[in-house]
Design an enzyme around this catalytic site. Structure first.
Site, short mmCIF file in Angstrom:
data_model
loop_
_atom_site.label_atom_id
_atom_site.label_comp_id
_atom_site.label_asym_id
_atom_site.label_seq_id
_atom_site.Cartn_x
_atom_site.Cartn_y
_atom_site.Cartn_z
CE LYS A 129 45.65 30.48 39.74
NZ LYS A 129 44.65 30.97 38.78
NE ARG B 152 42.74 26.08 29.46
CZ ARG B 152 42.08 27.19 29.15
NH1 ARG B 152 42.04 27.60 27.89
NH2 ARG B 152 41.46 27.90 30.07
N1 BES Z 1 42.66 26.84 38.65
C1 BES Z 1 42.37 27.93 37.82
C2 BES Z 1 40.89 28.20 37.66
C3 BES Z 1 40.10 28.66 38.84
C4 BES Z 1 40.31 29.91 39.38
C5 BES Z 1 39.10 27.85 39.33
C6 BES Z 1 39.52 30.32 40.44
C7 BES Z 1 38.32 28.26 40.38
C8 BES Z 1 38.53 29.51 40.94
C9 BES Z 1 42.93 27.68 36.41
O1 BES Z 1 44.07 26.93 36.32
C10 BES Z 1 43.23 29.02 35.85
O2 BES Z 1 44.07 29.68 36.37
N2 BES Z 1 42.50 29.39 34.81
C11 BES Z 1 42.63 30.65 34.21
C12 BES Z 1 42.53 30.43 32.73
C13 BES Z 1 42.98 31.62 31.94
C14 BES Z 1 44.47 31.83 32.08
C15 BES Z 1 42.60 31.38 30.50
C16 BES Z 1 41.51 31.54 34.70
O3 BES Z 1 40.39 31.06 34.87
O4 BES Z 1 41.74 32.72 34.94
ZN ZN Z 2 45.87 28.05 36.54
#
Ligand code: BES
Ligand code: ZN
Ligand code: ZN
Length: 453
Positions: free
Chosen positions: A232, A306
């Site tokens: 990230k 997931r």
């Molecule tokens: N933990 C994150 C989701 C998240 C981000 C929740 C910010 C609350 C606030 C999750 O693991 C993630 O990174 N999801 C990605 C999915 C994408 C790669 C399809 C996202 O939401 O960007």
């Molecule tokens: Zn993630």
């Protein structure tokens, strides 16, 4: 906690009323009070500390637009001098006022000495005080777990939290740690968590009479989400200690269920991992065979929630629960859809969804239903495996994440999936910045009315 609320009616009278009731309240006050309010230019809104002729505080009035709202008095306790107060308000508002009073005293103080309000609110009944304190304690537990720094809330700490809870309520807790996950066929939980020196775990708590209806809760316990090799950016990583927020939610909800002795057979499953980078980290392009048997090509290592959930959800159905509920900080996209203050949820059963929405409205814990739009399942096609872990298009990502999970939920299972923020992005009455519980009072209220008959 007990000093927040009690049933002592000897304290300083604290009148809490709505704006429209101010005039009738004022007409019942003596000359001294009326003069004080006039001199201090009190306009019938907010707080007034009212002294007697010697200057001693004799009563308090606090006027709000909506005393029935569960957070209306969230800033009140902090504004009052230390002491015992006695609530004077319409009895139908007592529960909401007591909740907002007590939750408003919350401050995360594990790493910093903070001044806590030394005030107690006396209610008409101890039963009500106890009922409200249980709800407050659950919310506090969720907030505390999320607010902990990640180094102090790794999978082993979540495990300790759950085993402490099990001991307190006479529940059973077992866990699989590290390679045991492979031996017992939880490949996705292991794959996501194996790169961390804090070993991945599956935590499993059961409680209650086996003959009671089974309700199973599953919570995403990603103790820190760096994104893995699909790292990230720093802004996105900053708050990712909250990625165990789903686990915190189900732990808080479980506490609420157990402390109220709800007649259900409860099971709580938490896949607890840290999603970090190392030479053995899961890579984009790897294929993992899930517990259920479907093979998943990893398109993005940041879509890890997931992955850990799919094996846990699969196991959750082993004993045919009457209701399966998961909580997860699953997607950033849910925030784009609904903003940061309204949790979205998905349901395979429309009646249950409607009942939860109603329960949420009753206890000022709103939740919003999102669609499990089946045609988007096609977006999970992979060239080399049964499916990918995320579509290549970014649109509808919260729906897609829910659909991914649905691949692992049996058609006959009544299933609810909550995609929660788990965090207050702005300060609101009774809700400081940081960890927050969303939807657990709504779900608890629903469960209590369905199973407590
Ligand atoms: N933990 C994150 C989701 C998240 C981000 C929740 C910010 C609350 C606030 C999750 O693991 C993630 O990174 N999801 C990605 C999915 C994408 C790669 C399809 C996202 O939401 O960007
Ligand atoms: Zn993630
Ligand atoms: Zn995550």
């Amino acid at each position: 906690m007990n000093q927040l609320l009690n049933a002592n009616n000897q304290g300083i009278p604290l009148s809490i009323l709505s704006t429209d009731n101010f005039d009738s309240w004022l007409s019942q006050q003596n000359e001294l009070v009326r003069t004080w309010l006039k001199q201090t230019q009190y306009k019938g809104c907010g707080l007034s500390l009212i002294p007697n002729h010697t200057g001693a505080l004799t009563q308090v009035v606090f006027i709000v637009e909506t005393p029935e709202h569960y957070f209306s008095c969230g800033e009140l306790a902090k504004q009052l001098p230390a002491g015992q107060y006695s609530l004077k308000a319409d009895t139908k508002h007592h529960e909401a006022i007591a909740f907002s009073w007590a939750i408003g005293c919350y401050q995360f103080d594990v790493y910093k000495t903070v001044e806590k309000p030394q005030v107690t609110l006396g209610l008409a009944s101890q039963t009500l005080a106890d009922k409200v304190l249980k709800q407050v304690e659950a919310t506090v537990l969720v907030r505390d777990l999320i607010n902990m720094p990640p180094a102090d809330m790794m999978p082993e700490h979540l495990a300790q939290t759950m085993s402490d809870l099990a001991e307190q309520y006479d529940a059973n807790m077992s866990q699989l740690v590290g390679d045991e996950l492979l031996e017992h066929n939880y490949p996705t939980i292991h794959a996501v968590g194996r790169a961390s020196c804090h070993k991945p775990r599956l935590l499993d708590l059961t409680w209650g009479d086996e003959k009671h209806p089974k309700v199973t809760l599953v919570g995403k316990g990603v103790c820190f989400d760096s994104g893995g090799l699909d790292l990230k950016p720093k802004v996105g990583m900053r708050n990712m200690k909250k990625d165990m927020g789903g686990a915190a939610h189900v732990i808080g909800l479980a506490q609420l269920i157990m402390t109220n002795n709800l007649p259900i057979r409860l099971r709580v499953l938490v896949p607890a991992v840290e999603n970090v980078v190392s030479s053995n980290a899961l890579r984009p392009g790897d294929v993992v065979k899930t517990r259920q048997g479907l093979t998943v090509e990893i398109d993005n290592t940041d879509a890890e929630g997931r992955l850990v959930l799919c094996d846990a959800l699969n196991e959750a159905q082993n004993d045919d629960p009457e209701l399966l509920i998961d909580f997860a900080t699953l997607t950033g996209a849910m925030r784009i859809a609904l903003g940061t203050e309204l949790p979205g949820f998905f349901s395979t059963n429309r009646k249950i969804a409607n009942d939860i929405i109603d329960a949420g409205e009753d206890v000022f814990d709103p939740v919003w239903q999102m669609p499990l739009y089946q045609p988007y399942k096609e977006l999970f096609k992979s060239e080399i495996a049964d499916m990918t872990n995320c579509p290549t298009v970014p649109q509808g990502a919260a729906i897609c994440a829910a659909l991914y999970l649905q691949y692992f939920v049996d058609e006959k299972t009544d299933w609810l999936h909550f995609d929660v923020m788990a965090w207050n992005n702005r300060k609101l009455s009774g809700r400081p910045l940081g960890g927050e519980a969303f939807g657990i009072r709504a779900v608890y209220t629903y469960l209590a009315s369905r199973f407590n008959a």
